[in-house]
Design a protein around this motif. Structure first.
Motif, short mmCIF file in Angstrom:
data_model
loop_
_atom_site.label_atom_id
_atom_site.label_comp_id
_atom_site.label_asym_id
_atom_site.label_seq_id
_atom_site.Cartn_x
_atom_site.Cartn_y
_atom_site.Cartn_z
N GLY A 90 -16.29 -14.24 19.73
CA GLY A 90 -15.09 -14.92 19.24
C GLY A 90 -13.93 -15.01 20.23
O GLY A 90 -12.80 -15.34 19.84
N LYS A 91 -14.20 -14.78 21.50
CA LYS A 91 -13.13 -14.82 22.51
C LYS A 91 -12.50 -16.21 22.60
O LYS A 91 -11.28 -16.37 22.52
N THR A 92 -13.38 -17.23 22.78
CA THR A 92 -12.87 -18.59 22.97
C THR A 92 -12.18 -19.09 21.70
O THR A 92 -11.12 -19.70 21.76
N THR A 93 -12.79 -18.78 20.56
CA THR A 93 -12.17 -19.19 19.29
C THR A 93 -10.77 -18.58 19.20
O THR A 93 -9.80 -19.28 18.86
N SER A 94 -10.65 -17.30 19.52
CA SER A 94 -9.34 -16.62 19.44
C SER A 94 -8.34 -17.33 20.34
O SER A 94 -7.20 -17.60 19.93
N MET A 95 -8.75 -17.61 21.59
CA MET A 95 -7.81 -18.20 22.53
C MET A 95 -7.40 -19.62 22.10
O MET A 95 -6.23 -19.97 22.18
N ARG A 96 -8.36 -20.39 21.63
CA ARG A 96 -8.04 -21.78 21.25
C ARG A 96 -7.19 -21.88 19.99
O ARG A 96 -6.65 -22.94 19.70
N MET A 97 -7.12 -20.80 19.25
CA MET A 97 -6.22 -20.83 18.09
C MET A 97 -4.77 -20.75 18.54
O MET A 97 -3.87 -21.16 17.83
N ILE A 98 -4.56 -20.23 19.77
CA ILE A 98 -3.17 -20.09 20.25
C ILE A 98 -2.56 -21.48 20.47
O ILE A 98 -1.43 -21.73 20.06
N ASN A 99 -3.32 -22.39 21.11
CA ASN A 99 -2.73 -23.73 21.33
C ASN A 99 -3.21 -24.73 20.27
O ASN A 99 -3.09 -25.94 20.45
N ARG A 100 -3.77 -24.20 19.21
CA ARG A 100 -4.17 -24.97 18.03
C ARG A 100 -5.23 -26.04 18.31
O ARG A 100 -5.26 -27.06 17.64
N LEU A 101 -6.08 -25.77 19.31
CA LEU A 101 -7.27 -26.60 19.43
C LEU A 101 -8.17 -26.27 18.24
O LEU A 101 -9.00 -27.06 17.82
N ILE A 102 -7.99 -25.04 17.73
CA ILE A 102 -8.68 -24.59 16.52
C ILE A 102 -7.60 -23.99 15.60
O ILE A 102 -6.73 -23.27 16.08
#
Ligand SMILES: Nc1ncnc2c1ncn2[C@@H]1O[C@H](COP(=O)(O)OP(=O)(O)OP(=O)(O)O)[C@@H](O)[C@H]1O
Length: 376
Positions: free
Chosen positions: A40-52
């Motif tokens: 879940g590393k990438t998911t976590s990071m992409r939630m920061i800039n709201r790509l997710i």
């Protein structure tokens, strides 16, 4: 400051990628997310800039929930560096870097001027500006990727496996340069990597995630090596933890530096002192250490050919790991130490380095003892 507060993400197919994740990425520091594939590393990071978008919980930037920030404004505040740089193939390097400021309405010339400055900052001179990405090496493309992420001068930077697409030597060089760059730019950085060694080199703090995006431990590199929270973290951090942790500890003033005599290149053998068991430190014309030399290998004069290069040379301010390595790799048994200007300073013995390691261990144990004393 980026704060994750009980953040979870479940994908529409039911995959729980991140579960109840809470941590703080402090301002001006590098926070590295590591863990095995699919944790879940990438998911976590992409939630920061709201790509997710998170399923639940909140992420705040300097106290402002990201959910309430307009996406364009959010991306202006958060630079994003991805694996393989992700450059536009049909645009020149300078226009790749200028792309986002242009999109946000900046004048072409201003955007290009700033792009050139940024390229300079990441170590690419003027000649690269008009090239196309395919004319650059992987390492150069990655630098352009970093310059592009800095184009809007964002306070936050997200980096997704930024150095993994290049070979180990270029990667080490890019990591080193990036740390120097960060000293100047002081961004608040969240980086994802699957490489624990990269995390230990770059991270001010490291968040180790386990399957399902659950936080196993968040700690400084030194603490992670010294005190892994459980078996999972210990196994993930890997073997030789004790030795690697010496990479974060420096010698105290009590470390004895011996004055093993130097043998300058070209000097006459007759003029040299006996040395330690016959070993001397060969130095060049500027008194910089070259390696060990044994009296029996010196003919009439000291020559470069007679120098033994087996021993590594440690800098005076190097961590204990480098000093120990200099001693362990040395043919004489002692490590050569060079000063900040590269000049020969002296040598250190293995037993003196081990004593310094023991002093540092006692020193690090003390605060906890004192705390216990305070509580009693
Ligand atoms: N769009 C999606 N739909 C469903 N599941 C997904 C989606 N994206 C990722 N996942 C799943 O969510 C979990 C976490 O994925 P994520 O990409 O965040 O992991 P990661 O730690 O970055 O992995 P890696 O190191 O392999 O890149 C994985 O089980 C993955 O299969």
């Amino acid at each position: 400051m980026i704060v994750f507060d009980h953040v979870s993400k479940t994908y529409p197919d039911g995959t729980m990628a991140v579960e109840d994740l809470s941590f703080t990425a402090p301002n001006g520091k590098i926070t590295v997310l590591v863990g095995p594939s699919g944790c879940g590393k990438t998911t976590s990071m992409r939630m920061i800039n709201r790509l997710i978008d998170p399923t639940s919980g909140t992420i705040t930037l300097d106290g402002q929930p990201t959910a309430g920030i307009d996406k364009v404004e959010l991306r202006r505040k958060i630079g994003y560096v991805i694996q393989n740089a992700g450059l536009f193939p049909h645009r020149t390097v300078v226009d790749n870097v200028a792309a986002l400021p242009r999109l946000l309405g900046e004048r072409k010339q201003d955007a290009r001027d700033r792009a050139r400055q940024l390229l300079n900052l990441v170590g690419l001179d003027e000649s690269f500006a008009r090239k196309y990405p395919w004319q650059l090496s992987g390492g150069q493309q990655q630098r352009v990727g970093v310059a592009r992420a800095l184009a809007t001068d964002p306070p936050f930077l997200l980096m997704d496996e930024p150095f993994s697409a290049v070979d180990p030597i270029v990667r080490a060089q890019l990591q080193d340069e990036f740390l120097k760059l960060q000293e100047t730019i002081g961004k608040t950085i969240v980086m994802v990597t699957h490489d624990i060694d990269e995390a230990l080199i770059l991270g001010d703090q490291i968040a180790v995630l386990r399957q399902g995006g659950r936080l196993a431990q968040i700690a400084s590199p030194e603490e992670l090596l010294r005190a892994p929270a459980d078996r999972f973290v210990a196994d993930f951090v890997g073997t030789s933890r004790g030795y690697r942790s010496l990479g974060f500890i420096h010698a105290d003033e009590q470390l004895t530096v011996r004055h093993t005599p130097a043998a300058p290149l070209g000097s006459s053998a007759a003029a040299l002192p006996p040395g330690s068991d016959g070993w001397l430190v060969a130095v060049d014309e500027q008194a910089r250490p070259l390696g060990w030399i044994h009296r029996e290998r010196i003919g009439e004069v000291v020559t470069a050919e007679a120098v033994d290069h087996a021993g590594s040379i440690a800098a005076e301010d190097a961590p204990l790991r480098d000093l120990l390595d200099a001693a362990l790799s040395s043919p004489s048994g002692d490590g050569i130490v060079a000063g900040a200007d590269g000049g020969y300073l002296g040598t250190v013995g293995t037993s003196d380095i081990v004593a310094a390691i023991q002093r540092s261990k006692r020193g690090r144990a003390r605060p906890a003892d004192e705390e216990a004393g305070d509580r009693a």
